[in-house]
Design a protein around this motif. Sequence first.
Motif, PDB file in Angstrom:
ATOM      1  N   THR A  30     -50.963   1.087  49.965  1.00  0.00           N
ATOM      2  CA  THR A  30     -49.905   1.424  49.003  1.00  0.00           C
ATOM      3  C   THR A  30     -48.687   2.094  49.636  1.00  0.00           C
ATOM      4  O   THR A  30     -47.562   1.881  49.191  1.00  0.00           O
ATOM      5  CB  THR A  30     -50.466   2.355  47.899  1.00  0.00           C
ATOM      6  N   PHE A  31     -48.910   2.918  50.671  1.00  0.00           N
ATOM      7  CA  PHE A  31     -47.807   3.753  51.176  1.00  0.00           C
ATOM      8  C   PHE A  31     -47.159   3.185  52.424  1.00  0.00           C
ATOM      9  O   PHE A  31     -47.856   2.800  53.369  1.00  0.00           O
ATOM     10  CB  PHE A  31     -48.306   5.165  51.499  1.00  0.00           C
ATOM     11  N   THR A  32     -45.843   3.191  52.406  1.00  0.00           N
ATOM     12  CA  THR A  32     -45.110   2.846  53.621  1.00  0.00           C
ATOM     13  C   THR A  32     -44.159   3.993  53.939  1.00  0.00           C
ATOM     14  O   THR A  32     -43.508   4.538  53.045  1.00  0.00           O
ATOM     15  CB  THR A  32     -44.392   1.485  53.456  1.00  0.00           C
ATOM     16  N   ARG A  33     -44.153   4.390  55.234  1.00  0.00           N
ATOM     17  CA  ARG A  33     -43.275   5.498  55.646  1.00  0.00           C
ATOM     18  C   ARG A  33     -42.032   4.923  56.298  1.00  0.00           C
ATOM     19  O   ARG A  33     -42.118   4.174  57.264  1.00  0.00           O
ATOM     20  CB  ARG A  33     -43.997   6.416  56.634  1.00  0.00           C
ATOM     21  N   VAL A  34     -40.880   5.289  55.755  1.00  0.00           N
ATOM     22  CA  VAL A  34     -39.629   4.844  56.351  1.00  0.00           C
ATOM     23  C   VAL A  34     -38.982   6.060  57.014  1.00  0.00           C
ATOM     24  O   VAL A  34     -38.810   7.109  56.387  1.00  0.00           O
ATOM     25  CB  VAL A  34     -38.683   4.236  55.294  1.00  0.00           C
ATOM     26  N   THR A  35     -38.670   5.914  58.297  1.00  0.00           N
ATOM     27  CA  THR A  35     -37.974   6.974  59.031  1.00  0.00           C
ATOM     28  C   THR A  35     -36.502   6.603  59.112  1.00  0.00           C
ATOM     29  O   THR A  35     -36.154   5.519  59.589  1.00  0.00           O
ATOM     30  CB  THR A  35     -38.577   7.130  60.445  1.00  0.00           C
ATOM     31  N   GLU A  99     -34.186  15.534  66.213  1.00  0.00           N
ATOM     32  CA  GLU A  99     -34.169  14.066  66.433  1.00  0.00           C
ATOM     33  C   GLU A  99     -33.256  13.358  65.432  1.00  0.00           C
ATOM     34  O   GLU A  99     -33.147  12.139  65.456  1.00  0.00           O
ATOM     35  CB  GLU A  99     -35.586  13.494  66.279  1.00  0.00           C
ATOM     36  N   ARG A 100     -32.652  14.128  64.543  1.00  0.00           N
ATOM     37  CA  ARG A 100     -31.810  13.561  63.465  1.00  0.00           C
ATOM     38  C   ARG A 100     -32.591  12.519  62.664  1.00  0.00           C
ATOM     39  O   ARG A 100     -32.136  11.398  62.454  1.00  0.00           O
ATOM     40  CB  ARG A 100     -30.538  12.937  64.039  1.00  0.00           C
ATOM     41  N   GLU A 101     -33.802  12.918  62.234  1.00  0.00           N
ATOM     42  CA  GLU A 101     -34.667  11.978  61.499  1.00  0.00           C
ATOM     43  C   GLU A 101     -35.209  12.598  60.212  1.00  0.00           C
ATOM     44  O   GLU A 101     -35.499  13.795  60.162  1.00  0.00           O
ATOM     45  CB  GLU A 101     -35.845  11.555  62.379  1.00  0.00           C
ATOM     46  N   VAL A 102     -35.374  11.746  59.205  1.00  0.00           N
ATOM     47  CA  VAL A 102     -35.997  12.130  57.930  1.00  0.00           C
ATOM     48  C   VAL A 102     -37.014  11.054  57.567  1.00  0.00           C
ATOM     49  O   VAL A 102     -36.726   9.861  57.684  1.00  0.00           O
ATOM     50  CB  VAL A 102     -34.926  12.218  56.812  1.00  0.00           C
ATOM     51  N   ASP A 103     -38.217  11.474  57.152  1.00  0.00           N
ATOM     52  CA  ASP A 103     -39.248  10.521  56.694  1.00  0.00           C
ATOM     53  C   ASP A 103     -39.354  10.562  55.177  1.00  0.00           C
ATOM     54  O   ASP A 103     -39.364  11.643  54.573  1.00  0.00           O
ATOM     55  CB  ASP A 103     -40.637  10.912  57.213  1.00  0.00           C
ATOM     56  N   ILE A 104     -39.496   9.393  54.582  1.00  0.00           N
ATOM     57  CA  ILE A 104     -39.816   9.292  53.151  1.00  0.00           C
ATOM     58  C   ILE A 104     -40.981   8.323  53.006  1.00  0.00           C
ATOM     59  O   ILE A 104     -40.984   7.258  53.633  1.00  0.00           O
ATOM     60  CB  ILE A 104     -38.591   8.807  52.347  1.00  0.00           C
ATOM     61  N   ASP A 105     -41.993   8.717  52.218  1.00  0.00           N
ATOM     62  CA  ASP A 105     -43.137   7.833  51.961  1.00  0.00           C
ATOM     63  C   ASP A 105     -42.939   7.153  50.608  1.00  0.00           C
ATOM     64  O   ASP A 105     -42.847   7.819  49.574  1.00  0.00           O
ATOM     65  CB  ASP A 105     -44.444   8.631  51.946  1.00  0.00           C
ATOM     66  N   PHE A 106     -42.887   5.834  50.631  1.00  0.00           N
ATOM     67  CA  PHE A 106     -42.701   5.052  49.397  1.00  0.00           C
ATOM     68  C   PHE A 106     -44.048   4.518  48.935  1.00  0.00           C
ATOM     69  O   PHE A 106     -44.765   3.893  49.717  1.00  0.00           O
ATOM     70  CB  PHE A 106     -41.777   3.853  49.662  1.00  0.00           C
ATOM     71  N   ALA A 107     -44.377   4.744  47.662  1.00  0.00           N
ATOM     72  CA  ALA A 107     -45.535   4.071  47.054  1.00  0.00           C
ATOM     73  C   ALA A 107     -45.037   2.717  46.565  1.00  0.00           C
ATOM     74  O   ALA A 107     -44.188   2.649  45.673  1.00  0.00           O
ATOM     75  CB  ALA A 107     -46.067   4.898  45.884  1.00  0.00           C
ATOM     76  N   LEU A 108     -45.537   1.661  47.168  1.00  0.00           N
ATOM     77  CA  LEU A 108     -45.036   0.326  46.821  1.00  0.00           C
ATOM     78  C   LEU A 108     -45.683  -0.138  45.521  1.00  0.00           C
ATOM     79  O   LEU A 108     -46.889  -0.001  45.341  1.00  0.00           O
ATOM     80  CB  LEU A 108     -45.355  -0.655  47.951  1.00  0.00           C
ATOM     81  N   HIS A 109     -44.860  -0.695  44.636  1.00  0.00           N
ATOM     82  CA  HIS A 109     -45.428  -1.262  43.402  1.00  0.00           C
ATOM     83  C   HIS A 109     -44.822  -2.638  43.148  1.00  0.00           C
ATOM     84  O   HIS A 109     -44.505  -3.006  42.020  1.00  0.00           O
ATOM     85  CB  HIS A 109     -45.253  -0.304  42.216  1.00  0.00           C
ATOM     86  N   GLY A 110     -44.621  -3.372  44.227  1.00  0.00           N
ATOM     87  CA  GLY A 110     -44.101  -4.738  44.096  1.00  0.00           C
ATOM     88  C   GLY A 110     -42.584  -4.757  44.042  1.00  0.00           C
ATOM     89  O   GLY A 110     -41.923  -3.779  44.405  1.00  0.00           O
ATOM     90  N   ASP A 111     -42.053  -5.878  43.534  1.00  0.00           N
ATOM     91  CA  ASP A 111     -40.593  -6.065  43.537  1.00  0.00           C
ATOM     92  C   ASP A 111     -39.965  -5.746  42.195  1.00  0.00           C
ATOM     93  O   ASP A 111     -38.830  -6.116  41.919  1.00  0.00           O
ATOM     94  CB  ASP A 111     -40.273  -7.531  43.912  1.00  0.00           C
ATOM     95  N   LEU A 112     -40.723  -5.051  41.351  1.00  0.00           N
ATOM     96  CA  LEU A 112     -40.262  -4.770  39.998  1.00  0.00           C
ATOM     97  C   LEU A 112     -39.031  -3.868  39.961  1.00  0.00           C
ATOM     98  O   LEU A 112     -38.163  -4.030  39.117  1.00  0.00           O
ATOM     99  CB  LEU A 112     -41.408  -4.090  39.237  1.00  0.00           C
ATOM    100  N   GLY A 113     -38.960  -2.916  40.864  1.00  0.00           N
ATOM    101  CA  GLY A 113     -37.805  -1.998  40.883  1.00  0.00           C
ATOM    102  C   GLY A 113     -37.071  -2.139  42.202  1.00  0.00           C
ATOM    103  O   GLY A 113     -37.671  -2.536  43.204  1.00  0.00           O
ATOM    104  N   PRO A 114     -35.776  -1.782  42.232  1.00  0.00           N
ATOM    105  CA  PRO A 114     -35.007  -1.964  43.465  1.00  0.00           C
ATOM    106  C   PRO A 114     -35.514  -1.114  44.637  1.00  0.00           C
ATOM    107  O   PRO A 114     -35.457  -1.555  45.795  1.00  0.00           O
ATOM    108  CB  PRO A 114     -33.587  -1.561  43.069  1.00  0.00           C
ATOM    109  N   ALA A 115     -36.031   0.077  44.349  1.00  0.00           N
ATOM    110  CA  ALA A 115     -36.465   0.936  45.457  1.00  0.00           C
ATOM    111  C   ALA A 115     -37.738   0.394  46.102  1.00  0.00           C
ATOM    112  O   ALA A 115     -37.833   0.279  47.332  1.00  0.00           O
ATOM    113  CB  ALA A 115     -36.688   2.371  44.964  1.00  0.00           C
ATOM    114  N   SER A 116     -38.710   0.059  45.273  1.00  0.00           N
ATOM    115  CA  SER A 116     -39.959  -0.465  45.814  1.00  0.00           C
ATOM    116  C   SER A 116     -39.708  -1.790  46.539  1.00  0.00           C
ATOM    117  O   SER A 116     -40.245  -2.033  47.630  1.00  0.00           O
ATOM    118  CB  SER A 116     -40.978  -0.646  44.688  1.00  0.00           C
ATOM    119  N   ALA A 117     -38.859  -2.644  45.961  1.00  0.00           N
ATOM    120  CA  ALA A 117     -38.554  -3.932  46.601  1.00  0.00           C
ATOM    121  C   ALA A 117     -37.887  -3.697  47.954  1.00  0.00           C
ATOM    122  O   ALA A 117     -38.231  -4.332  48.953  1.00  0.00           O
ATOM    123  CB  ALA A 117     -37.641  -4.763  45.695  1.00  0.00           C
TER     124      ALA A 117
END
Length: 313
Positions: A30-35, A99-117
Amino acid sequence: MLTSVVEAAPRPAYRSYRTSVARVRRLTPTFTRVTFTGHDLDGFGTAGLDQRVKVVLPNAAGFAHFPDGDDWYRAWRELPAEQRNPFRTYTVRAVRPAEREVDIDFALHGDLGPASAWAGAAAPGDEIVLIGPDELSPDRTSGIDFRPGAVETVLLAGDETAAPAICAILEQLPRDAAGIAIIEVPHPDDAIDVRAPEGVEVRWLARAAGDAHGDRLIPVVRDWVARSCTPDDELAPSEAALALADAERADPDDGPLWDVPEGRSLDGDCYAWLAGEATVITTLRRFLVREARLDRRRVAFMGYWRRGRAELE
Ligand SMILES: Cc1cc2nc3c(=O)[nH]c(=O)nc-3n(C[C@H](O)[C@H](O)[C@H](O)COP(=O)(O)OP(=O)(O)OC[C@H]3O[C@@H](n4cnc5c(N)ncnc54)[C@H](O)[C@@H]3O)c2cc1C
Protein backbone atom coordinates in the motif's frame (compact mmCIF):
# COMPACT_ATOMS: atom_id res chain seq x y z
CA MET A 1 10.33 64.60 16.87
CA LEU A 2 8.14 61.98 15.29
CA THR A 3 9.51 58.48 15.13
CA SER A 4 7.79 55.80 13.17
CA VAL A 5 8.39 52.20 14.00
CA VAL A 6 7.73 49.85 11.14
CA GLU A 7 7.39 46.33 12.39
CA ALA A 8 8.33 43.58 10.01
CA ALA A 9 5.40 41.26 9.26
CA PRO A 10 5.96 37.90 10.96
CA ARG A 11 7.25 35.23 8.61
CA PRO A 12 4.31 33.00 7.59
CA ALA A 13 4.19 29.46 8.95
CA TYR A 14 4.02 27.91 5.48
CA ARG A 15 5.63 28.68 2.15
CA SER A 16 5.93 26.99 -1.22
CA TYR A 17 8.91 24.89 -2.25
CA ARG A 18 9.58 23.91 -5.86
CA THR A 19 10.93 20.39 -5.70
CA SER A 20 11.52 17.32 -7.81
CA VAL A 21 11.42 13.62 -7.01
CA ALA A 22 14.81 12.27 -5.98
CA ARG A 23 13.74 8.67 -5.21
CA VAL A 24 10.67 6.48 -5.01
CA ARG A 25 10.61 3.41 -2.80
CA ARG A 26 7.71 0.99 -2.55
CA LEU A 27 7.63 0.20 1.17
CA THR A 28 4.72 -2.27 1.22
CA PRO A 29 1.81 -3.19 -1.07
CA THR A 30 0.00 0.00 0.00
CA PHE A 31 2.72 2.52 0.89
CA THR A 32 5.13 4.25 -1.40
CA ARG A 33 7.75 6.68 -0.08
CA VAL A 34 8.58 9.62 -2.30
CA THR A 35 11.72 11.58 -1.47
CA PHE A 36 11.63 15.17 -2.70
CA THR A 37 14.66 17.35 -3.24
CA GLY A 38 14.86 21.09 -3.80
CA HIS A 39 17.45 23.85 -3.52
CA ASP A 40 15.72 25.55 -0.56
CA LEU A 41 14.58 22.45 1.37
CA ASP A 42 17.36 23.20 3.85
CA GLY A 43 14.88 25.78 5.22
CA PHE A 44 11.96 23.31 5.47
CA GLY A 45 10.47 23.00 8.97
CA THR A 46 11.83 20.16 11.10
CA ALA A 47 9.34 20.14 13.99
CA GLY A 48 8.02 16.75 12.82
CA LEU A 49 5.29 14.81 14.67
CA ASP A 50 2.17 14.93 12.47
CA GLN A 51 3.22 18.06 10.60
CA ARG A 52 0.94 18.46 7.61
CA VAL A 53 1.82 19.79 4.18
CA LYS A 54 0.06 20.37 0.88
CA VAL A 55 1.25 18.45 -2.14
CA VAL A 56 0.48 20.51 -5.23
CA LEU A 57 0.02 18.34 -8.29
CA PRO A 58 0.79 19.18 -11.91
CA ASN A 59 -1.97 19.95 -14.40
CA ALA A 60 -1.74 20.09 -18.20
CA ALA A 61 0.51 23.15 -17.95
CA GLY A 62 2.68 21.63 -15.23
CA PHE A 63 3.16 24.41 -12.69
CA ALA A 64 3.24 27.31 -15.17
CA HIS A 65 0.29 29.03 -13.48
CA PHE A 66 0.94 28.09 -9.87
CA PRO A 67 1.51 31.27 -7.86
CA ASP A 68 4.49 31.24 -5.49
CA GLY A 69 4.74 33.64 -2.60
CA ASP A 70 3.12 34.07 0.79
CA ASP A 71 -0.29 34.77 -0.67
CA TRP A 72 -0.32 31.74 -2.97
CA TYR A 73 -3.75 30.51 -1.83
CA ARG A 74 -5.58 33.74 -2.62
CA ALA A 75 -3.81 34.01 -5.99
CA TRP A 76 -4.53 30.32 -6.73
CA ARG A 77 -8.26 30.82 -6.03
CA GLU A 78 -8.40 33.72 -8.44
CA LEU A 79 -7.10 31.61 -11.33
CA PRO A 80 -9.57 30.19 -13.87
CA ALA A 81 -10.52 26.65 -12.81
CA GLU A 82 -8.62 24.99 -15.66
CA GLN A 83 -5.38 26.68 -14.59
CA ARG A 84 -5.62 25.75 -10.93
CA ASN A 85 -3.34 22.92 -9.85
CA PRO A 86 -5.05 20.39 -7.58
CA PHE A 87 -3.51 19.87 -4.16
CA ARG A 88 -3.98 17.40 -1.32
CA THR A 89 -2.91 17.19 2.32
CA TYR A 90 -0.13 14.85 3.45
CA THR A 91 2.20 14.35 6.41
CA VAL A 92 5.92 14.93 6.53
CA ARG A 93 7.49 11.54 7.25
CA ALA A 94 11.08 12.80 7.50
CA VAL A 95 13.13 15.92 6.79
CA ARG A 96 16.89 15.97 6.15
CA PRO A 97 17.82 19.66 5.83
CA ALA A 98 21.52 18.95 5.23
CA GLU A 99 20.60 16.79 2.22
CA ARG A 100 17.77 19.15 1.22
CA GLU A 101 15.34 16.22 1.28
CA VAL A 102 11.78 15.58 2.49
CA ASP A 103 10.03 12.18 2.58
CA ILE A 104 6.28 11.68 2.24
CA ASP A 105 4.60 8.26 2.49
CA PHE A 106 1.59 7.91 0.19
CA ALA A 107 -1.09 5.29 0.83
CA LEU A 108 -2.00 4.29 -2.70
CA HIS A 109 -5.68 3.79 -3.46
CA GLY A 110 -5.58 3.51 -7.24
CA ASP A 111 -6.13 6.23 -9.81
CA LEU A 112 -9.32 7.56 -8.27
CA GLY A 113 -7.75 10.76 -6.94
CA PRO A 114 -5.02 12.94 -8.46
CA ALA A 115 -2.62 12.49 -5.54
CA SER A 116 -2.78 8.71 -5.39
CA ALA A 117 -2.58 8.49 -9.20
CA TRP A 118 0.46 10.78 -9.22
CA ALA A 119 2.26 8.91 -6.42
CA GLY A 120 1.58 5.54 -8.05
CA ALA A 121 3.45 6.64 -11.17
CA ALA A 122 6.04 9.01 -9.60
CA ALA A 123 9.56 8.78 -10.96
CA PRO A 124 12.86 10.59 -10.31
CA GLY A 125 12.90 14.02 -11.90
CA ASP A 126 9.13 14.59 -11.69
CA GLU A 127 8.38 18.11 -10.50
CA ILE A 128 6.12 18.90 -7.58
CA VAL A 129 5.34 21.88 -5.36
CA LEU A 130 5.16 21.41 -1.61
CA ILE A 131 3.46 23.94 0.64
CA GLY A 132 5.39 23.25 3.80
CA PRO A 133 6.53 24.73 7.09
CA ASP A 134 9.21 27.39 7.16
CA GLU A 135 11.85 26.59 9.79
CA LEU A 136 12.49 30.30 10.35
CA SER A 137 8.84 31.15 11.06
CA PRO A 138 7.79 31.64 14.70
CA ASP A 139 4.63 29.69 13.78
CA ARG A 140 6.44 26.74 12.23
CA THR A 141 4.58 24.23 14.47
CA SER A 142 1.11 25.46 13.54
CA GLY A 143 0.46 22.41 11.32
CA ILE A 144 1.00 19.96 14.16
CA ASP A 145 -2.08 18.47 15.82
CA PHE A 146 -0.53 15.99 18.26
CA ARG A 147 -0.60 18.02 21.49
CA PRO A 148 -0.75 15.64 24.43
CA GLY A 149 0.49 18.11 27.02
CA ALA A 150 1.80 16.17 29.99
CA VAL A 151 -0.58 13.22 29.68
CA GLU A 152 1.31 9.99 30.23
CA THR A 153 -0.52 7.37 28.20
CA VAL A 154 -1.14 7.89 24.50
CA LEU A 155 -3.55 6.18 22.15
CA LEU A 156 -2.75 6.69 18.47
CA ALA A 157 -5.35 5.15 16.20
CA GLY A 158 -6.04 5.40 12.50
CA ASP A 159 -6.12 3.88 9.07
CA GLU A 160 -3.48 3.75 6.33
CA THR A 161 -3.69 7.50 5.68
CA ALA A 162 -2.78 8.12 9.33
CA ALA A 163 0.06 5.57 9.38
CA PRO A 164 2.75 8.06 8.29
CA ALA A 165 1.73 10.52 11.01
CA ILE A 166 1.52 7.79 13.65
CA CYS A 167 4.98 6.47 12.70
CA ALA A 168 6.47 9.97 12.80
CA ILE A 169 4.88 10.64 16.22
CA LEU A 170 6.09 7.28 17.59
CA GLU A 171 9.65 8.11 16.60
CA GLN A 172 9.52 11.42 18.50
CA LEU A 173 7.78 10.31 21.69
CA PRO A 174 9.85 10.44 24.86
CA ARG A 175 11.59 7.09 25.37
CA ASP A 176 9.60 6.51 28.60
CA ALA A 177 6.21 7.08 26.93
CA ALA A 178 3.47 4.48 27.43
CA GLY A 179 0.44 3.53 25.37
CA ILE A 180 -0.52 1.97 22.09
CA ALA A 181 -0.65 2.66 18.36
CA ILE A 182 -3.39 0.82 16.49
CA ILE A 183 -3.23 1.10 12.72
CA GLU A 184 -5.65 -0.52 10.30
CA VAL A 185 -4.20 -1.22 6.85
CA PRO A 186 -5.45 -2.84 3.64
CA HIS A 187 -2.88 -5.65 3.41
CA PRO A 188 -1.18 -8.08 5.86
CA ASP A 189 2.26 -6.98 4.56
CA ASP A 190 1.60 -3.28 5.17
CA ALA A 191 3.23 -3.17 8.62
CA ILE A 192 6.08 -0.66 8.53
CA ASP A 193 9.13 -1.01 10.77
CA VAL A 194 8.97 1.84 13.23
CA ARG A 195 11.11 2.81 16.23
CA ALA A 196 8.58 3.12 19.06
CA PRO A 197 9.37 3.54 22.76
CA GLU A 198 9.47 0.22 24.61
CA GLY A 199 6.30 1.05 26.54
CA VAL A 200 4.23 1.76 23.43
CA GLU A 201 2.76 -1.27 21.74
CA VAL A 202 2.36 -1.01 17.96
CA ARG A 203 -0.46 -3.09 16.52
CA TRP A 204 -1.06 -3.33 12.76
CA LEU A 205 -4.47 -4.72 11.81
CA ALA A 206 -5.01 -5.92 8.26
CA ARG A 207 -8.46 -5.76 6.71
CA ALA A 208 -9.74 -9.04 5.35
CA ALA A 209 -11.63 -9.37 2.07
CA GLY A 210 -15.04 -7.75 2.50
CA ASP A 211 -14.05 -5.66 5.53
CA ALA A 212 -15.00 -2.00 5.51
CA HIS A 213 -12.72 0.70 6.89
CA GLY A 214 -12.94 0.54 10.68
CA ASP A 215 -14.12 -3.06 10.99
CA ARG A 216 -10.79 -4.09 12.53
CA LEU A 217 -9.85 -0.80 14.19
CA ILE A 218 -13.01 0.06 16.11
CA PRO A 219 -13.32 -3.08 18.31
CA VAL A 220 -9.62 -3.07 19.21
CA VAL A 221 -9.67 0.61 20.19
CA ARG A 222 -12.84 0.10 22.23
CA ASP A 223 -11.35 -2.83 24.07
CA TRP A 224 -8.06 -1.09 24.82
CA VAL A 225 -9.72 2.11 26.04
CA ALA A 226 -12.14 0.19 28.26
CA ARG A 227 -9.20 -1.57 29.91
CA SER A 228 -6.66 1.28 30.00
CA CYS A 229 -8.35 4.67 30.44
CA THR A 230 -10.09 5.97 33.54
CA PRO A 231 -13.33 7.89 32.89
CA ASP A 232 -13.12 11.60 33.63
CA ASP A 233 -15.86 11.64 36.19
CA GLU A 234 -14.83 15.06 37.41
CA LEU A 235 -16.38 16.57 34.27
CA ALA A 236 -18.65 19.41 35.33
CA PRO A 237 -22.25 18.87 34.05
CA SER A 238 -21.99 21.87 31.72
CA GLU A 239 -18.83 20.43 30.22
CA ALA A 240 -20.41 17.04 29.78
CA ALA A 241 -23.32 18.65 27.91
CA LEU A 242 -20.86 20.53 25.76
CA ALA A 243 -18.98 17.34 25.00
CA LEU A 244 -22.18 15.66 23.92
CA ALA A 245 -23.25 18.58 21.74
CA ASP A 246 -19.82 18.51 20.16
CA ALA A 247 -20.05 14.84 19.39
CA GLU A 248 -23.47 15.38 17.83
CA ARG A 249 -22.21 18.22 15.70
CA ALA A 250 -19.29 16.19 14.40
CA ASP A 251 -21.48 14.23 12.05
CA PRO A 252 -19.57 13.08 8.97
CA ASP A 253 -22.22 14.45 6.63
CA ASP A 254 -22.40 17.72 8.45
CA GLY A 255 -19.28 19.82 8.02
CA PRO A 256 -15.68 19.36 8.95
CA LEU A 257 -14.67 16.61 11.28
CA TRP A 258 -11.79 18.06 13.14
CA ASP A 259 -11.09 18.96 16.73
CA VAL A 260 -7.64 19.31 18.13
CA PRO A 261 -7.75 20.34 21.76
CA GLU A 262 -4.70 21.39 23.64
CA GLY A 263 -3.86 18.32 25.76
CA ARG A 264 -3.87 18.97 29.46
CA SER A 265 -2.33 17.17 32.32
CA LEU A 266 -4.91 15.12 34.23
CA ASP A 267 -2.87 12.90 36.46
CA GLY A 268 -1.41 10.62 33.91
CA ASP A 269 -4.43 9.34 32.08
CA CYS A 270 -5.09 8.85 28.39
CA TYR A 271 -4.69 11.23 25.47
CA ALA A 272 -6.18 9.95 22.22
CA TRP A 273 -5.16 11.01 18.70
CA LEU A 274 -7.52 9.61 16.04
CA ALA A 275 -7.23 10.10 12.29
CA GLY A 276 -8.57 8.41 9.19
CA GLU A 277 -11.83 7.96 7.32
CA ALA A 278 -14.45 10.38 8.66
CA THR A 279 -17.25 8.00 9.67
CA VAL A 280 -14.82 5.68 11.45
CA ILE A 281 -13.29 8.58 13.34
CA THR A 282 -16.73 9.84 14.36
CA THR A 283 -17.63 6.42 15.72
CA LEU A 284 -14.41 6.23 17.72
CA ARG A 285 -14.75 9.74 19.03
CA ARG A 286 -18.31 9.15 20.15
CA PHE A 287 -17.26 6.04 21.97
CA LEU A 288 -14.41 7.77 23.77
CA VAL A 289 -16.42 10.80 24.82
CA ARG A 290 -19.83 9.26 25.50
CA GLU A 291 -19.23 5.71 26.59
CA ALA A 292 -15.70 5.74 27.95
CA ARG A 293 -16.42 9.24 29.35
CA LEU A 294 -13.07 10.77 28.47
CA ASP A 295 -12.88 14.52 28.72
CA ARG A 296 -13.17 15.76 25.13
CA ARG A 297 -9.99 17.75 25.67
CA ARG A 298 -8.14 14.45 25.78
CA VAL A 299 -9.37 13.47 22.34
CA ALA A 300 -7.90 14.89 19.13
CA PHE A 301 -9.84 13.66 16.13
CA MET A 302 -9.26 14.32 12.46
CA GLY A 303 -11.27 13.12 9.50
CA TYR A 304 -8.39 12.79 7.03
CA TRP A 305 -10.67 11.79 4.15
CA ARG A 306 -14.28 10.89 3.44
CA ARG A 307 -15.46 7.84 1.57
CA GLY A 308 -16.84 8.90 -1.81
CA ARG A 309 -15.61 12.48 -1.64
CA ALA A 310 -12.47 14.14 -2.97
CA GLU A 311 -10.59 16.36 -0.55
CA LEU A 312 -11.92 19.90 -0.75
CA GLU A 313 -9.39 22.44 -1.92
C1 LIG B 1 -3.73 16.38 7.88
C2 LIG B 1 -3.78 15.23 6.87
C3 LIG B 1 -2.66 14.44 6.71
C4 LIG B 1 -2.68 13.38 5.79
N1 LIG B 1 -1.55 12.61 5.62
C5 LIG B 1 -1.54 11.61 4.70
C6 LIG B 1 -0.35 10.84 4.45
O1 LIG B 1 0.74 11.13 5.00
N2 LIG B 1 -0.42 9.82 3.58
C7 LIG B 1 -1.59 9.51 2.91
O2 LIG B 1 -1.60 8.57 2.11
N3 LIG B 1 -2.73 10.24 3.11
C8 LIG B 1 -2.72 11.28 3.97
N4 LIG B 1 -3.86 12.03 4.15
C9 LIG B 1 -5.10 11.63 3.42
C10 LIG B 1 -5.13 12.17 2.00
O3 LIG B 1 -5.07 13.60 2.00
C11 LIG B 1 -6.45 11.71 1.34
O4 LIG B 1 -6.49 10.33 1.25
C12 LIG B 1 -6.69 12.37 0.00
O5 LIG B 1 -8.06 12.29 -0.29
C13 LIG B 1 -5.90 11.71 -1.13
O6 LIG B 1 -6.10 12.46 -2.31
P1 LIG B 1 -6.42 11.79 -3.71
O7 LIG B 1 -6.16 12.85 -4.72
O8 LIG B 1 -5.65 10.52 -3.83
O9 LIG B 1 -7.96 11.44 -3.63
P2 LIG B 1 -9.22 12.46 -3.68
O10 LIG B 1 -9.29 13.15 -5.00
O11 LIG B 1 -9.16 13.37 -2.48
O12 LIG B 1 -10.43 11.47 -3.53
C14 LIG B 1 -10.87 10.65 -4.63
C15 LIG B 1 -11.67 9.49 -4.08
O13 LIG B 1 -10.80 8.62 -3.36
C16 LIG B 1 -11.32 8.37 -2.06
N5 LIG B 1 -10.15 8.22 -1.17
C17 LIG B 1 -9.33 9.16 -0.71
N6 LIG B 1 -8.34 8.62 0.04
C18 LIG B 1 -8.57 7.28 0.04
C19 LIG B 1 -7.91 6.17 0.63
N7 LIG B 1 -6.78 6.31 1.34
N8 LIG B 1 -8.42 4.93 0.44
C20 LIG B 1 -9.54 4.75 -0.32
N9 LIG B 1 -10.21 5.77 -0.91
C21 LIG B 1 -9.73 7.01 -0.72
C22 LIG B 1 -12.22 9.57 -1.72
O14 LIG B 1 -13.22 9.21 -0.82
C23 LIG B 1 -12.77 9.91 -3.10
O15 LIG B 1 -13.90 9.09 -3.38
C24 LIG B 1 -3.86 13.10 5.04
C25 LIG B 1 -4.98 13.92 5.20
C26 LIG B 1 -4.94 14.99 6.10
C27 LIG B 1 -6.15 15.87 6.24
